[in-house]
Every structure is written in structure tokens, then in C-alpha cells.
Design an enzyme around this catalytic site. Structure first.
Site, short mmCIF file in Angstrom:
data_model
loop_
_atom_site.label_atom_id
_atom_site.label_comp_id
_atom_site.label_asym_id
_atom_site.label_seq_id
_atom_site.Cartn_x
_atom_site.Cartn_y
_atom_site.Cartn_z
N ARG A 1 0.76 -1.23 0.06
CA ARG A 1 -0.08 0.08 -0.05
C ARG A 1 0.99 1.26 -0.06
O ARG A 1 2.15 1.09 0.21
CB ARG A 1 -0.93 0.08 1.09
N GLU B 1 -3.16 -8.23 7.24
CA GLU B 1 -3.34 -7.78 8.69
C GLU B 1 -4.32 -8.72 9.08
O GLU B 1 -4.89 -8.41 10.08
CB GLU B 1 -3.92 -6.50 8.51
N LYS B 2 -4.52 -10.06 8.75
CA LYS B 2 -5.58 -10.92 9.20
C LYS B 2 -5.08 -11.50 10.70
O LYS B 2 -5.73 -11.91 11.26
CB LYS B 2 -5.62 -12.22 8.40
N PHE B 3 -3.95 -11.25 10.97
CA PHE B 3 -3.32 -11.54 12.37
C PHE B 3 -3.58 -10.41 13.46
O PHE B 3 -2.87 -10.41 14.48
CB PHE B 3 -2.15 -12.51 12.62
N HIS B 4 -4.02 -9.41 12.84
CA HIS B 4 -3.74 -8.01 13.78
C HIS B 4 -5.39 -8.00 14.49
O HIS B 4 -6.39 -8.28 13.89
CB HIS B 4 -3.77 -6.85 13.01
N GLU C 1 -6.33 5.34 16.08
CA GLU C 1 -5.81 3.99 16.03
C GLU C 1 -5.06 3.52 17.07
O GLU C 1 -4.06 4.25 17.47
CB GLU C 1 -5.09 3.61 14.76
N ASN D 1 -4.41 8.26 4.62
CA ASN D 1 -4.20 7.31 5.87
C ASN D 1 -2.64 7.41 6.30
O ASN D 1 -1.88 7.07 5.44
CB ASN D 1 -4.56 5.86 5.57
N GLU D 2 -2.51 7.69 7.32
CA GLU D 2 -1.03 7.74 7.91
C GLU D 2 -0.17 8.38 6.94
O GLU D 2 0.97 7.42 6.47
CB GLU D 2 -0.51 6.56 8.33
C1 GAL Z 1 -1.49 1.64 10.80
C2 GAL Z 1 -2.58 1.74 9.83
C3 GAL Z 1 -3.65 0.93 9.67
C4 GAL Z 1 -3.30 -0.78 9.99
C5 GAL Z 1 -2.64 -0.48 11.32
C6 GAL Z 1 -1.91 -1.83 11.98
O1 GAL Z 1 -0.37 1.83 10.51
O2 GAL Z 1 -2.98 3.14 9.69
O3 GAL Z 1 -4.17 0.61 8.31
O4 GAL Z 1 -2.25 -0.93 8.88
O5 GAL Z 1 -1.53 0.24 11.21
O6 GAL Z 1 -1.48 -1.60 13.12
#
Ligand code: GAL
Length: 685
Positions: free
Chosen positions: A122, A367-370, A319, A160-161
Site C-alpha cells: 500500500r 493484517e489477518k493476524f492483527h 488507531e 491514511n497515515e
Molecule cells: C496503521 C494503519 C492501519 C493498520 C494498522 C495496523 O499503521 O493506519 O491501516 O495497518 O497500522 O497496526
């Protein structure tokens, strides 16, 4: 630009009444339609009142150049609205769709080694690509037109970020924009040559076209060129933010515009102190690094700094995580109680929102394990129960919304440019880590029971009784004058080694260190003196120093030595000094002290300055205490950092989460939290 709008904002769940926002990034495009209704129902159950929607939806909204697909987003917006949930709507421009990068590969960033960054992750776009900008801004216009009047819309979320993955681009687009930025900064090539010190190594430029971003080179690159490139890169993304924000503000002047900052341990290259005035609400992302024993302290430091850059206004925690993340070497889940502790710690430091990445845990993708609010395990899970409980807790704390943190007596200064410049490739020691040093001072003072603010160096620090300047490497004329006036007016300044070394162009202030601050501090250091890895020097109070141990000479009257070296090449020389100045003082610390040494020195310095800690020292190491107040109430946050229960003394009042009366003390369970509305409020009879 409009003046900064204050939370609360418009929107169904946030209809002008102050409340704490609660929610997450919501990515419905990852799920079949039938899930969306369940999502909204579960959100209501959890107490969610806002979601950050469409953050990565560019390709779903515009699957090909000729196709726009708003139906699904219309439906989700309507569903959320019907559920009473407000929307922080993402412009979705963070991750360009495949049709765009396939047609215009020239939007892809180039690394310093000349490698093209491929799509597949991304944020694969050049901050200065005109082609990217044209397409991204078209997309923003379309969204603003479509949803500007939607009743669910509470806030715009630009990209985003910004700069998370693409802050440094070395492409030809970057080169062109860098030259323009430099022309603006210097006006003439002669001024640039002088600022960059190009007489060194035959680096002289005779035309702007010769100037490049600091791409990989045969030898260490020009430090001022590097520093300017870092400034330019931060500015480029800020300019990009402005371009999106301009469209959104024109379409919906009453809807606040934000973008999520990344004030956290491992993110360095956006100068957020400089960005903050551009957003209507400062919002931040923060993730605890599980491997850090002081991860929670780092969270408080970061949250505190966010409050500093927001000028003390309430801010928005955009976040953080309910439990494990997916991107650390080992992704440890949070222990029971840590979810609430971490979230409320941000509120204690001024956030009016608790928002996570993300709502429903993904089943596919990187990010499935987030973790998420709704985990893979579903609603029969500790995470879900904690999420619902926190929603209820935040409702009970509603009255805290809109209040501000009471300022501390002490501020630690934080300066992004000193951070960058002090860690460039040519410097005295790679072992000196700017942010870690600032955190060490903050931690020592917190452990003594002081409330400590973290403030950007350009903030107004005149009201603080004591100001700490750890490795404030860049000190130009303006900052020097401000620090001198601060001390002359009775302030207590403490500066460490590697402060005042260079001016804004990264040119050394000659005549001895600490350069620009030499007179103010009344000391002189002939040579910077880093120590080798593992090397230690003892001090006469029994503590030790590592990383840095300068021999400090007293250079004017009224300066006394507070610490001396007990061994090493500087044995007998001063390591820390203090100059008394009509009520104020200017102290210098020439060594990086071990934690007991730093604690003892902070104790001595605050004692000499006549400061008294706000918190009982016995519990200050394990219980974080911050106060927020407004016209209607004064709220004492007590947060147990550890798993062992703690009993702490407190002012009487009512504990908002339990509703219980509190008299002289309160007991906090494992990672427990208490929020006490104090019975006494200075603003009230
Ligand atoms: C941030 C991001 C999110 C997600 C998250 C995971 O950096 O804005 O989209 O990736 O981290 O921790």
C-alpha cells in the site's frame, strides 16, 4: 484555513453534545453485504458511536478508470446512520488502485538506491507525482460531492497515515519539487551553496538543475542536503494533505478535516509540530511495542506529545489495538486489563476519542493476524467482552469530554528537526537515540511523582517552572533567545549534552560546546565525548554513565558542579552543573546517566528549583496520574500500569466508572483504572 474546530462534531451519534467518541476503522468492503447489518447491530451493542470508513476503498469505489461504484458505500453510510453511528469518512487515497499504477507506473516511488517500489502493498505513490495528485484529487472531489451532505458524515479523514511507507521518494518528480522547494527557501544558488557548505568535498553547485535528492552515494552525503531533504519530504506530504483538505473544506466548510498522525516510537519523519495547525482536530495512531518493558510509559509520552502539538486541545485517538498487532517481530496479545488501561491512558492525556484499527478482524490480507474489536473468535471472547465493557465505561465518563489536561510544572522539549539532524549518518555516535533520551528524562521525572508535559520546542514554554531540553541539537538565534528569556524570567532550564551544537543549517557554533547555549549555561566543553558500546564511566555519587561522558568546565561565576566523574579520562571533572540566575537557573548535564543516577539528579534539580511532586513517590512508578478539568469538573485519572493491585491516596470525589464515593484512597486492580470527579473544583464554589 478555518480556525481549529473543536470536538464534538456533527453527525448522528455526536449531535453537538460532548461525548467521548468510540469506534474503529471499518472495512466493510472485506465482507459480504449480509455482514453489514450484523456489524451495525454489534457496534450499537459495543457502544460504538463513530467509525472510520473507506480508508482503503479507492479500488472499490472506482474499480476501473471508467467505472464508479458508490452503491455499496451509500448503503453502508445509510446503515450506519440508521444505527446512530457517525462516520469519519476516509478519502481512500492512501492505496492507489491497480488500474492507475498499471497505466501510470510513473507514480511509483523510487528508493534512494534507484529501485522502483512495486504495487502489491500500500501507499505506493510519490508524494510529488502530478499524475497521482490529479487522480487522487478527482477521487476526493467525487467523494465530497457524493457524501458532503450525508447526515452520517462527522469528519473527513484525509488519506491514511501520510508518509508511513512513502515519505522519502528519490524519483525525478521528487528532484523537480525539491529544487522548487530549495529555490523558495534560499532564493539563490549562492545562498544554497553557503547553507549546504558545498566548499567541502567539491560539492559546489552552479545551477539548480544539478541538485538531486540525496540518493545513495559513494561516501557520507552532505548533512544539510539530507536535513533539507527531510524537511522537504515532510513539507511535501503536508502540501498534499492541504490539497485534499482544500477540496473538502470548500465542499463542506462545517465538517472538520483530519488525518491520522503517527506520534509513536518508531515513526520519525513527519514534523507533526509543524503539521498540527493544518488539521481541524489532531488525531493520532499509537501502537505499543510489546517487546519494550517500558511500552506503557512510551504510550504516555507519545499521548502527552500529541496533546502538546494539539496546543492542549482535546485530540482524537484514531488507531490503537485491542490486542496483538501483526507487524512486530513477535505479536503478543494484551494481558487481561491492558485493553482498558491503554485506551483510557490516552483519554487521561487529552484524547476525546478511543478508536481502534479495526472493527472486524480480517480473514485475508497482510493484517489477518492483527487484533480488532470483533476478533476471529467472535463475540464469545474476552476481547469482545472487554470492548463492550469499555464502551459502557466511556459512556459513564462522558462528562470528561471537552475538558483539558491540567498543565504540568515541568515540560520536556521535543524537536523533530533535532531528532532528524542528530541521527544523520555523520555524527559523533550512533548510540545516541534522541527520542529515547527524551523518554528517559520524562520517565525519571514521572517516577519522582511529577506530572510532566512533552512540548514541541516551538510551543510557548514560558509558563513551565522547569524545562528539560534533552539533546536539543539545533538551536538557532530565535530558540536561543527564547531559552535565555525563559531563564532570565525565573525559569529553570536543564539542557543535556549534544544541545545547542548547530544552527538551523546544521553548521557548528564554534568556540566550544554547548555552542549556542554556552553562555546561558555558563559552561564550556572542548570535545564531544561519546563512549563506545558497553563502556561505562563512574560518577562521584556512585551512579554511572554510558554512551556519552563529556568533561565540563565551569566558565562563569555562579555555576556549581552537581556531579563529577570518579574514573575514566575525565576523572575529577564536572559531569553536571547548575547556574543560579536571579530566581531561575540553567543546568547542564554532560553525561548520559544510568536510571538511578538520572533519578537522583532530577530529584536534586527539582529540589533546588523548589518544585514539589504532585504524586506520592511510592506509587508514582506504577500508577500514572493525570488530571483533566473544565468549567464543570476536575477529573483525576489514576491508572495502574502493572498487574499487581495498588492502593493510592487521592482527593475525595466520585469515581465515574463505578459510581462509588471515594474518600482518602482508592484500590486499583490489575491494570485497573479510576476516574474521579474531585469534590473540590477551583472554578466552583
Ligand atoms: C496503521 C494503519 C492501519 C493498520 C494498522 C495496523 O499503521 O493506519 O491501516 O495497518 O497500522 O497496526
Amino acid at each position: 484555513m478555518p480556525s481549529r474546530l473543536r470536538w464534538p462534531v456533527a453527525g448522528p451519534g455526536l449531535d453537538g453534545r460532548a461525548r467521548l467518541a468510540y469506534g474503529a476503522d471499518y472495512n466493510p468492503e472485506q465482507w459480504p453485504r449480509q455482514t453489514w447489518r450484523d456489524d451495525v447491530q454489534l457496534m450499537v451493542q459495543a457502544g460504538v458511536n463513530i467509525v472510520n470508513l473507506g480508508i482503503f476503498s479507492w479500488a472499490q469505489v472506482r474499480p476501473s478508470e471508467s467505472e464508479w461504484c458508490f452503491d455499496w458505500l451509500d448503503e453502508v453510510m445509510d446503515l450506519l446512520h440508521a444505527g446512530g453511528i457517525a462516520v469519519d469518512l476516509g478519502t481512500g487515497t492512501s492505496s492507489p488502485p491497480s488500474w492507475l499504477t498499471a497505466k501510470y507506473p510513473a507514480i511509483l516511488p523510487i528508493t534512494e538506491l534507484g529501485v522502483t517500489v512495486s504495487p502489491g502493498g500500500r501507499q505506493h505513490w510519490r508524494p510529488n507525482s502530478p499524475v497521482f495528485r490529479e487522480h487522487a484529487l478527482d477521487h476526493v472531489r467525487a467523494l465530497a460531492n457524493r457524501y458532503g451532505k450525508h447526515p452520517a458524515l462527522a469528519m473527513w479523514h484525509v488519506s491514511n497515515e501520510l508518509g508511513c511507507h512513502n515519505v522519502h521518494d528519490y524519483s525525478n518528480d521528487a528532484a523537480l519539487a525539491f529544487r522548487l522547494w530549495l529555490t523558495d527557501r534560499y532564493g539563490s544558488i549562492a545562498a544554497l551553496n553557503s547553507s549546504w557548505g558545498t566548499a567541502f568535498w567539491s560539492q559546489h553547485y552552479s545551477a539548480w538543475e544539478q541538485i538531486l535528492p540525496p540518493r545513495a552515494a559513494a561516501a557520507p552525503r552532505n548533512p544539510t542536503q539530507q536535513l533539507d531533504f527531510l524537511r522537504f519530504s515532510s513539507d511535501s506530504l503536508k502540501a498534499y494533505f492541504r490539497a485534499e483538505a482544500e477540496i473538502l473544506r470548500a465542499a463542506t466548510p462545517d465538517v472538520p478535516v483530519t488525518t491520522n498522525f503517527m506520534v509513536m516510537g518508531n515513526t520519525k519523519y513527519m514534523d507533526y509540530a509543524d503539521w498540527a495547525a493544518d488539521v481541524d482536530i489532531v488525531s493520532n495512531d499509537h501502537y505499543v511495542l510489546a517487546a519494550r518493558p517500558d511500552g506503557f510509559g512510551e504510550l504516555c509520552f507519545s499521548a502527552n506529545l500529541v496533546r502538546g502539538i494539539a496546543g492542549g486541545d482535546p485530540w482524537f485517538l484514531m488507531e490503537h489495538s485491542t490486542s496483538a498487532v501483526n507487524w512486530q517481530p513477535v505479536n503478543v496479545p494484551k494481558a487481561p486489563g491492558q485493553l482498558r488501561r491503554d485506551s483510557i491512558a490516552h483519554v487521561a492525556h487529552g484524547s476525546d476519542a478511543v478508536s481502534y484499527f479495526q472493527w472486524r478482524q480480517s480473514v485475508a490480507g497482510a493484517e489477518k493476524f492483527h487484533s480488532a474489536m470483533l476478533p476471529h473468535a467472535g463475540t464469545d471472547s474476552a476481547v469482545w467482552r472487554d470492548v463492550c465493557q469499555l464502551g459502557a465505561t466511556l459512556r459513564r465518563m462522558t462528562e470528561v469530554a471537552g475538558t483539558r489536561c491540567e498543565p504540568a510544572q515541568i515540560a520536556v522539549l521535543f524537536d523533530w528537526q533535532s531528532w532528524w539532524a542528530s541521527e544523520l549518518e555523520s555524527r559523533p555516535s550512533a548510540l545516541l537515540h534522541y527520542r529515547e533520551l527524551a523518554l528517559e528524562w520524562y520517565t525519571a521525572l514521572c517516577h519522582l511523582g511529577f506530572a510532566v508535559d512533552v512540548q514541541p520546542a516551538d510551543a510557548d514554554f514560558a509558563t513551565y517552572r522547569m524545562v528539560i531540553a534533552p539533546a536539543l541539537y539545533i538551536v538557532g538565534d530565535q530558540l536561543r533567545t527564547r531559552l535565555e528569556s525563559y531563564v532570565a524570567d525565573g525559569g529553570h532550564l536543564v539542557a543535556t549534552f549534544y544541545s545547542g551544537i548547530v544552527d538551523d543549517a546544521d553548521h557548528v557554533h564554534v568556540g566550544g560546546f554547548p555552542g549556542a547555549l554556552r553562555d546561558l549555561l555558563g559552561v564550556r566543553v572542548e570535545e564531544l565525548a561519546p563512549l563506545l558500546e558497553g563502556q561505562q564511566v563512574r560518577l562521584d555519587d556512585g551512579s554511572s554513565a554510558s554512551v556519552w561522558a563529556e568533561s565540563v568546565t565551569v566558565a562563569r561565576s555562579g555555576v556549581t558542579a552537581l556531579l563529577r566523574y570518579a574514573d575514566g579520562v575525565a576523572a575529577g571533572a564536572a559531569a553536571a552543573t547548575r547556574r543560579d540566575v536571579d530566581g531561575g537557573s540553567a543546568a547542564y548535564v554532560g553525561a548520559k546517566l544510568d536510571p538511578p543516577g538520572l533519578l537522583a539528579l532530577c530529584d536534586q534539580l527539582t529540589g533546588l528549583a523548589g518544585l514539589h511532586p504532585e504524586q506520592d513517590r511510592a506509587t508514582a512508578r506504577v500508577v500514572t496520574r493525570r488530571i483533566r478539568s473544565g468549567p464543570d469538573g476536575r477529573y483525576i485519572f489514576l491508572i495502574n500500569q502493572v498487574a499487581e493491585p495498588q492502593t493510592v491516596a487521592t482527593e475525595p470525589g466520585v469515581e465515574l466508572i463505578s459510581g462509588d464515593d471515594v474518600t482518602g484512597s482508592v484500590t486499583l486492580g490489575a491494570y485497573g483504572v479510576a476516574v474521579i470527579r474531585a469534590a473540590r473544583h477551583p472554578g466552583k464554589p
